[in-house]
Design an enzyme around this catalytic site. Structure first.
Site, PDB file in Angstrom:
ATOM      1  N   GLU A  15       0.809  -1.221   0.000  1.00 37.45           N
ATOM      2  CA  GLU A  15       0.000   0.000   0.000  1.00 37.45           C
ATOM      3  C   GLU A  15       0.842   1.272   0.000  1.00 37.45           C
ATOM      4  OE1 GLU A  15      -3.418   0.491   0.079  1.00 37.45           O
ATOM      5  OE2 GLU A  15      -3.887  -1.638  -0.044  1.00 37.45           O
ATOM      6  N   ASP A  24      -6.932  12.523  -1.491  1.00 42.37           N
ATOM      7  CA  ASP A  24      -6.990  11.507  -2.541  1.00 42.37           C
ATOM      8  C   ASP A  24      -7.653  12.094  -3.789  1.00 42.37           C
ATOM      9  OD1 ASP A  24      -9.746  11.447  -2.135  1.00 42.37           O
ATOM     10  OD2 ASP A  24      -9.766   9.449  -1.250  1.00 42.37           O
TER      11      ASP A  24
END
Length: 146
Positions: A15, A24
């Site tokens: 990740e 994001d």
């Protein structure tokens, strides 16, 4: 079961870890290993302790889904591989997957191939997801944390 320390490190390598918050693609503040800072005060940076605490909390969702839905015995490395997969793909996707059906039918050998089916994003094969699924498959099959 819960994710082992080796499994947590495996997930972190797949990740990535961010100590500085970022927004994001849809503007949601995120930090650590994909932890959403919903309703929290966003700090300039976070410590290892912060990141690890968030990750363990977030892994609880993945672990709960695995513990609820998998009806066959798992070895720790198999649980860790599934934990990585569910953390990445989501508990809902896992709960209705052919992967889970095959596993619960006792077809352990089919799990790595089923994992590889989850290598798409936006309708396209993503090389990074293919690699991740291969690594999760090797972890499930052979116990290789690579």
């Amino acid at each position: 079961m819960i994710t082992s320390d080796e499994g947590i490190e495996f997930i972190k390598r797949r990740e990535g870890v961010k100590y500085t918050p970022y927004q994001d693609v849809v503007g949601i503040w995120t930090v650590g290993v994909g932890h959403v800072l919903a309703g929290e005060i966003v700090k300039n940076s976070y410590t290892d302790e912060d990141v690890n605490s968030y990750l363990k909390k977030d892994l609880g969702v993945s672990e709960g889904a695995i513990n609820r839905h998998v009806k066959v015995p798992l070895e720790q490395h198999q649980f860790d591989a599934l934990s990585s997969f569910v953390f990445n793909c989501g508990a809902g996707n896992f709960s209705g997957s052919t992967l889970l059906k095959e596993l619960n039918d006792g077809n352990y050998a089919d799990v790595p191939a089923q994992l590889l089916r989850w290598n798409h994003a936006g309708g396209k094969v993503i090389a990074g997801l293919t690699k991740r699924r291969e690594l999760e498959g090797a972890l499930f099959r052979d116990g290789v944390y690579g």
